[in-house]
Design a protein around this motif. Structure first.
Motif, PDB file in Angstrom:
ATOM      1  N   GLY A  64      -8.969   5.266   5.833  1.00 24.70           N
ATOM      2  CA  GLY A  64      -7.944   4.627   5.012  1.00 24.70           C
ATOM      3  C   GLY A  64      -7.659   3.209   5.488  1.00 24.70           C
ATOM      4  N   MET A  65      -7.620   3.034   6.806  1.00 21.99           N
ATOM      5  CA  MET A  65      -7.375   1.706   7.385  1.00 21.99           C
ATOM      6  C   MET A  65      -8.544   0.770   7.077  1.00 21.99           C
ATOM      7  N   LYS A  66      -9.768   1.309   7.128  1.00 24.83           N
ATOM      8  CA  LYS A  66     -10.938   0.468   6.818  1.00 24.83           C
ATOM      9  C   LYS A  66     -10.848  -0.046   5.382  1.00 24.83           C
ATOM     10  N   ARG A  67     -10.387   0.812   4.474  1.00 26.33           N
ATOM     11  CA  ARG A  67     -10.230   0.363   3.086  1.00 26.33           C
ATOM     12  C   ARG A  67      -9.188  -0.743   2.996  1.00 26.33           C
ATOM     13  N   ARG A  68      -8.128  -0.596   3.759  1.00 22.99           N
ATOM     14  CA  ARG A  68      -7.101  -1.652   3.763  1.00 22.99           C
ATOM     15  C   ARG A  68      -7.673  -2.966   4.285  1.00 22.99           C
ATOM     16  N   VAL A  69      -8.564  -2.873   5.286  1.00 22.27           N
ATOM     17  CA  VAL A  69      -9.182  -4.093   5.815  1.00 22.27           C
ATOM     18  C   VAL A  69      -9.997  -4.781   4.717  1.00 22.27           C
ATOM     19  N   LEU A  70     -10.695  -3.982   3.910  1.00 21.47           N
ATOM     20  CA  LEU A  70     -11.479  -4.571   2.814  1.00 21.47           C
ATOM     21  C   LEU A  70     -10.566  -5.262   1.810  1.00 21.47           C
ATOM     22  N   ILE A  71      -9.406  -4.662   1.566  1.00 24.98           N
ATOM     23  CA  ILE A  71      -8.455  -5.311   0.648  1.00 24.98           C
ATOM     24  C   ILE A  71      -7.939  -6.607   1.285  1.00 24.98           C
ATOM     25  N   PRO A 109     -11.374   2.276  -5.998  1.00 23.61           N
ATOM     26  CA  PRO A 109     -10.722   2.198  -4.683  1.00 23.61           C
ATOM     27  C   PRO A 109     -10.486   3.550  -4.036  1.00 23.61           C
ATOM     28  N   THR A 110     -10.494   4.612  -4.803  1.00 21.07           N
ATOM     29  CA  THR A 110     -10.174   5.912  -4.199  1.00 21.07           C
ATOM     30  C   THR A 110     -11.273   6.944  -4.395  1.00 21.07           C
ATOM     31  N   ALA A 111     -12.475   6.495  -4.767  1.00 25.90           N
ATOM     32  CA  ALA A 111     -13.566   7.462  -4.912  1.00 25.90           C
ATOM     33  C   ALA A 111     -13.859   8.098  -3.558  1.00 25.90           C
ATOM     34  N   GLY A 112     -13.909   9.407  -3.528  1.00 26.29           N
ATOM     35  CA  GLY A 112     -14.236  10.118  -2.297  1.00 26.29           C
ATOM     36  C   GLY A 112     -13.136  10.099  -1.246  1.00 26.29           C
ATOM     37  N   VAL A 113     -11.924   9.737  -1.688  1.00 23.84           N
ATOM     38  CA  VAL A 113     -10.802   9.648  -0.752  1.00 23.84           C
ATOM     39  C   VAL A 113      -9.897  10.863  -0.987  1.00 23.84           C
ATOM     40  N   ASP A 114      -9.301  11.399   0.096  1.00 22.07           N
ATOM     41  CA  ASP A 114      -8.474  12.589  -0.141  1.00 22.07           C
ATOM     42  C   ASP A 114      -7.155  12.216  -0.829  1.00 22.07           C
ATOM     43  N   ASP A 127      -1.491   6.798  -1.101  1.00 22.93           N
ATOM     44  CA  ASP A 127      -1.233   5.674  -0.222  1.00 22.93           C
ATOM     45  C   ASP A 127      -1.816   4.393  -0.857  1.00 22.93           C
ATOM     46  N   MET A 128      -3.032   4.518  -1.377  1.00 18.21           N
ATOM     47  CA  MET A 128      -3.697   3.373  -2.009  1.00 18.21           C
ATOM     48  C   MET A 128      -2.930   2.944  -3.259  1.00 18.21           C
ATOM     49  N   TRP A 129      -2.420   3.908  -4.009  1.00 18.83           N
ATOM     50  CA  TRP A 129      -1.645   3.587  -5.211  1.00 18.83           C
ATOM     51  C   TRP A 129      -0.424   2.752  -4.844  1.00 18.83           C
ATOM     52  N   ARG A 130       0.226   3.126  -3.724  1.00 18.68           N
ATOM     53  CA  ARG A 130       1.409   2.361  -3.297  1.00 18.68           C
ATOM     54  C   ARG A 130       1.010   0.944  -2.914  1.00 18.68           C
ATOM     55  N   VAL A 131      -0.124   0.835  -2.227  1.00 15.03           N
ATOM     56  CA  VAL A 131      -0.606  -0.497  -1.833  1.00 15.03           C
ATOM     57  C   VAL A 131      -0.828  -1.365  -3.077  1.00 15.03           C
ATOM     58  N   VAL A 132      -1.462  -0.786  -4.086  1.00 14.13           N
ATOM     59  CA  VAL A 132      -1.769  -1.545  -5.304  1.00 14.13           C
ATOM     60  C   VAL A 132      -0.487  -1.984  -6.003  1.00 14.13           C
ATOM     61  N   GLN A 133       0.481  -1.077  -6.092  1.00 11.27           N
ATOM     62  CA  GLN A 133       1.758  -1.434  -6.722  1.00 11.27           C
ATOM     63  C   GLN A 133       2.424  -2.587  -5.979  1.00 11.27           C
ATOM     64  N   SER A 134       2.389  -2.545  -4.654  1.00  7.75           N
ATOM     65  CA  SER A 134       3.077  -3.606  -3.917  1.00  7.75           C
ATOM     66  C   SER A 134       2.307  -4.930  -4.032  1.00  7.75           C
ATOM     67  N   LEU A 135       0.987  -4.857  -4.186  1.00  7.32           N
ATOM     68  CA  LEU A 135       0.225  -6.099  -4.411  1.00  7.32           C
ATOM     69  C   LEU A 135       0.633  -6.739  -5.722  1.00  7.32           C
ATOM     70  N   ARG A 136       0.797  -5.904  -6.729  1.00  3.77           N
ATOM     71  CA  ARG A 136       1.197  -6.433  -8.026  1.00  3.77           C
ATOM     72  C   ARG A 136       2.564  -7.108  -7.926  1.00  3.77           C
ATOM     73  N   GLU A 137       3.457  -6.463  -7.160  1.00  7.18           N
ATOM     74  CA  GLU A 137       4.790  -7.062  -6.995  1.00  7.18           C
ATOM     75  C   GLU A 137       4.696  -8.426  -6.319  1.00  7.18           C
ATOM     76  N   SER A 138       3.658  -8.616  -5.516  1.00  5.77           N
ATOM     77  CA  SER A 138       3.494  -9.912  -4.858  1.00  5.77           C
ATOM     78  C   SER A 138       2.844 -10.943  -5.792  1.00  5.77           C
ATOM     79  N   GLY A 139       2.557 -10.538  -7.031  1.00  7.86           N
ATOM     80  CA  GLY A 139       2.103 -11.517  -8.019  1.00  7.86           C
ATOM     81  C   GLY A 139       0.612 -11.518  -8.316  1.00  7.86           C
ATOM     82  N   VAL A 140      -0.136 -10.596  -7.712  1.00 13.99           N
ATOM     83  CA  VAL A 140      -1.578 -10.553  -7.954  1.00 13.99           C
ATOM     84  C   VAL A 140      -1.855  -9.711  -9.205  1.00 13.99           C
TER      85      VAL A 140
END
Ligand SMILES: Nc1ncnc2c1ncn2[C@@H]1O[C@H](COP(=O)(O)OP(=O)(O)O)[C@@H](O)[C@H]1O
Ligand SMILES: [Mg+2]
Length: 308
Positions: free
Chosen positions: A138-145, A161-166, A172-185
């Motif tokens: 999960g952390m490695k995926r965050r590094v890629l982001i 982003p979540t293929a093959g992820v439990d 967790d990834m969904w939350r990351v994406v939502q917060s990225l959007r809030e930052s304007g991306v």
């Protein structure tokens, strides 16, 4: 408002002659999360690779933040961050080094404050001095982001982003994406999980065999989910729907033996009583009645399977 991404009549035929994309048209609005939903092999990665300049298109135009990827490639590419489907990371580098190096690849001047913000936003700050290979999946995926965000792109692509992820990591990834959007991306993600599109997206596009067959606001799609169908099987087939029943906007099956009436489940009146009286007045005799409620899954499977 100008779209942040506009794809016009883009096609792709690979060198072996396989046409992976029929003419594709797509417009992404600033600030939205757009999910491109489609089964494996539909052409999602091909489309993203073309937009990001990793694969050549066979025809058509792509503009990113107003820049044409053909004639203004560097400006277009600088506006994009890409998190590829295949996980790749330099195992022996530290988180900080790999992310700040990525920024340099785009010719951006060093900006430690920005890298720190990205790492903090992705909860990677504590791991900044760790080597990538010591991190969890999960952390490695965050590094890629983080790498994809290092040069301050306005449009972020997340390819599956979540293929093959439990399940837990997926949320967790969904939350990351939502917060990225809030930052304007602005975010375009691809997925073959219906649940993921439903959970995260503002708009959903469905792609099948290289063709985008539907683009709709999630809210509109969900409204369709709130609709039910009443299927009325008839004793004798009809050639046509009697004019008196026109207000019900019924559809007649090809063999004339069933009428379908769509109604909103949330509404105060379903119109069913009036419909039944109307049928009686028209002398139509019923054989059986059943209801059907479509789910996003039904809509998706219908779209993906039943089209020629
Ligand atoms: N380099 C290539 N040469 C020929 N066919 C390819 C190549 N890359 C992908 N394809 C084919 O194009 C189609 C779309 O692939 P892809 O874009 O990876 O789909 P998705 O990401 O939706 O799973 C698939 O049928 C795939 O086999
Ligand atoms: Mg793919």
């Amino acid at each position: 408002m100008d779209p942040i991404l506009s794809v016009e009549n883009v096609t792709k035929t690979y060198t072996n002659g396989f046409q992976a994309l029929k003419p594709v048209n797509l417009s992404i609005r600033k600030g939205e999360i757009f999910a491109l939903l489609g089964p494996n092999g539909a052409g999602k990665t091909t489309l993203i690779s073309i937009i990001c300049g990793l694969t050549n298109r066979s025809s058509g135009t792509v503009r990113v933040a107003g820049h044409d990827i053909g004639t203004e490639f560097r400006a277009a590419r600088a506006a994009i961050g890409l998190v590829p489907q295949e996980l790749t990371a330099d195992a022996f580098e530290t988180v900080w080094a790999t992310v700040s190096f990525s920024r340099g690849l785009f010719g951006k001047p060093r900006n430690d404050a920005h890298i720190e913000k990205v790492l903090r936003d992705l909860s990677l700050w504590d791991k900044r001095d760790s080597k990538i290979m010591t991190l969890s999946g999960g952390m490695k995926r965050r590094v890629l982001i983080a790498k994809a965000l290092s040069h301050e792109p306005r449009l972020l692509f997340l390819d599956e982003p979540t293929a093959g992820v439990d399940v837990e990591l997926r949320r967790d990834m969904w939350r990351v994406v939502q917060s990225l959007r809030e930052s304007g991306v602005t975010i375009l993600l691809t997925t073959h999980y219906i649940e993921e599109a439903q959970e995260m997206a503002d708009r959903i596009g469905v792609i099948r065999s290289g063709e985008i067959i539907l683009v709709e606001d999630k809210a509109t799609l969900m409204q369709k989910l709130g609709r039910k169908q009443l299927i009325i099987e008839l004793q004798e087939p009809l050639d046509a729907i009697p004019a008196a029943l026109a207000p019900f906007e019924l559809t007649l099956s090809a063999d004339g033996t069933a009428l379908t009436y769509a109604y909103a489940t949330g509404g105060e009146r379903t119109g069913i009583t009036a419909l039944l009286s109307g049928l009686e007045a028209a002398g139509i005799r019923l054989h059986d009645i059943r209801t059907h409620q479509s789910t996003l899954e039904d809509i998706f499977i219908d779209l993906v399977r039943s089209r020629p």
